[in-house]
Design a protein around this motif. Structure first.
Motif, short mmCIF file in Angstrom:
data_model
loop_
_atom_site.label_atom_id
_atom_site.label_comp_id
_atom_site.label_asym_id
_atom_site.label_seq_id
_atom_site.Cartn_x
_atom_site.Cartn_y
_atom_site.Cartn_z
N THR A 22 0.83 -1.21 0.00
CA THR A 22 0.00 0.00 0.00
C THR A 22 0.86 1.25 0.00
O THR A 22 0.54 2.25 -0.68
CB THR A 22 -0.93 0.00 1.23
OG1 THR A 22 -1.79 -1.13 1.17
CG2 THR A 22 -1.78 1.27 1.27
N LEU A 78 -10.00 -1.57 -1.67
CA LEU A 78 -8.56 -1.56 -1.85
C LEU A 78 -8.16 -1.84 -3.30
O LEU A 78 -7.18 -1.28 -3.80
CB LEU A 78 -7.90 -2.59 -0.92
CG LEU A 78 -7.56 -2.12 0.49
CD1 LEU A 78 -6.84 -3.22 1.25
CD2 LEU A 78 -6.71 -0.86 0.47
N SER A 115 -7.66 3.98 0.45
CA SER A 115 -6.77 3.03 1.13
C SER A 115 -6.68 3.27 2.63
O SER A 115 -6.01 2.51 3.34
CB SER A 115 -5.37 3.11 0.53
OG SER A 115 -4.73 4.34 0.84
#
Length: 434
Positions: A22, A78, A115
């Motif tokens: 991420t 996501l 996110s």
């Protein structure tokens, strides 16, 4: 994908991997981003406009995207975030005008808002499903926060040195790709890897089928419920307020340290290199702080059971405040040279180590106060609070530093961080879990 039962260790490993991926694209673009925009013809004022648009998009979407993740699922949100990240970095690599950079910044802001929280919420939900709501969250949260900081540290170093390698011919790239844009392309590739990993590694229980209208109606209802919990619950209210202080402290450091290092080294270019190295080591220090958080909470859990996380979170804030005070104290004696850079770097590392430990334990305390249906919304509320603190710092601390010096700004924020530690004092041990 059919639901797959994930073991506790498996959940921790998957969460750590997703956390790393991420933040890796963001780390890769940290060092060259401003230079890329300046190299493409933007003025420093136009660069500021692009960054402001990015921040405003995040602030506007934090709560709605958190509510969306609680309604439609963590994995799908996501996946969209990863796709938006890849698209934004691709546009960034080829952008040649302010409009193109604003488009890239806006899409990147959407990705960042999406996110914020889903991976952590997925991990907590998964662990609760396997081990019950009394499961120990600290080891997994610690591992995830460590991997975030490791990704940023590796990304900052790679993003800083890849353009030099491309320029020197050590790395071959297509002729149309200039050196400063190479980290953006690598970040887009990393985002696609992140997307695939999320699809494979984050199984979720099937959710009831819902029409688009039901989803759109469900998001504001979920957001409103999360906000009500944050406002009415005394523990969550304090945690959200402390998040604003953390945002202020981080912005104060990120805003003033680069110029301070440039002044110490006597060169903007050398100062930028020094800041890239110090930043990478700072993220590594944050990773160490995150890794040490569970042990810190255990060591401080004497007396009343369950109090260790509160005391550990307070200790992290005190350590961070000490780092800020060290930065402020280093200013009068910082006459220049490598010694002065080291003198400023040491408290910088202390600051990030304290925040790393505090962040894990604050997240644990928050997750004990919310249900699965509020989890991502709550994380988004905390992130939004941090953005508000950052905005306040941008508006107030820069003028203060210009008028009284950077030392005065760091002393002030050190006092504010210490004051924030008192927000934990009234958290009753008997009411840490709902």
């Amino acid at each position: 994908m059919n639901e797959v039962r994930v073991s506790p260790d498996g959940a921790r490993r998957r969460y750590a991997l997703v956390s790393f991926l991420t933040w890796l694209p963001a780390g890769l673009m940290t060092a060259p981003l401003v230079l890329l925009m300046l190299d493409r013809g933007l003025s420093i004022v136009e660069v500021g406009v692009v960054m402001t648009v990015y921040s405003l998009v995040i602030a506007a979407l934090e709560l709605p995207t958190g509510g969306l993740a609680d309604v439609v699922g963590r994995r799908v949100v996501l996946v969209v975030s990863a796709a938006c990240t890849a698209l934004a970095l691709t546009v960034l690599a080829v952008a040649g005008s302010m409009v193109a950079f604003i488009v890239a910044g806006s899409v990147l802001g959407v990705a960042r808002a999406l996110s914020s929280g889903p991976a952590e919420a997925w991990f907590v939900d998964t662990l609760h499903a396997v081990d019950g709501t009394d499961a120990d969250l600290r080891p997994g949260l610690s591992r995830g926060h460590v991997m975030e900081d490791v990704a940023l540290s590796i990304g900052v170093l790679a993003g800083g040195f890849i353009p030099l390698a491309v320029r020197a011919g050590a790395v071959s790239v297509p002729g149309w790709l200039d050196p400063l844009a190479a980290p953006a392309v690598l970040g887009a590739v990393a985002a696609l890897v992140w997307l695939v990993v999320v699809l494979v590694a984050m199984p979720e229980a099937p959710r009831p089928a819902a029409s688009m209208g039901q989803v759109l109606r469900g998001v504001p209802v979920t957001v409103a419920a999360g906000v009500r919990v944050a406002v009415r619950d005394g523990v969550l209210r304090r945690l959200v307020l402390v998040a604003a202080v953390i945002g202020m402290a981080l912005t104060c450091v990120e805003l003033l340290v680069p110029g301070h290092l440039a002044a110490l080294t006597g060169s903007g270019e050398v100062g930028a290199t020094a800041y890239a190295l110090v930043s990478a080591i700072g993220f590594a220090a944050a990773a160490l702080g995150s890794a040490a958080a569970p042990a810190l909470a255990r060591r401080l859990s004497y007396g009343t059971a369950g109090r260790g996380s509160v005391r550990g979170a307070v200790a992290g804030l005190v350590i961070a405040a000490a780092g800020l005070a060290g930065l402020a104290a280093s200013v009068p004696v910082g006459t220049g040279g490598a010694g002065a850079v080291v003198l400023a770097a040491v408290p910088y590392l202390v600051f990030f180590a304290g925040l790393g430990a505090h962040g894990v334990l604050r997240a644990e305390l928050a997750h004990h106060r919310v249900t699965a249906g509020e989890r991502t919304t709550m994380a988004s509320a905390s992130s939004l609070s941090g953005s508000g603190g950052a905005a306040l710092a941008n508006l107030t601390l820069a003028p203060l530093a210009m008028g009284l010096g950077v030392g005065a700004a760091w002393w002030l924020v050190a006092v504010v961080v210490l004051a924030a530690a008192t927000a934990f004092a009234r958290m009753s041990v008997l009411h840490l879990s709902r």
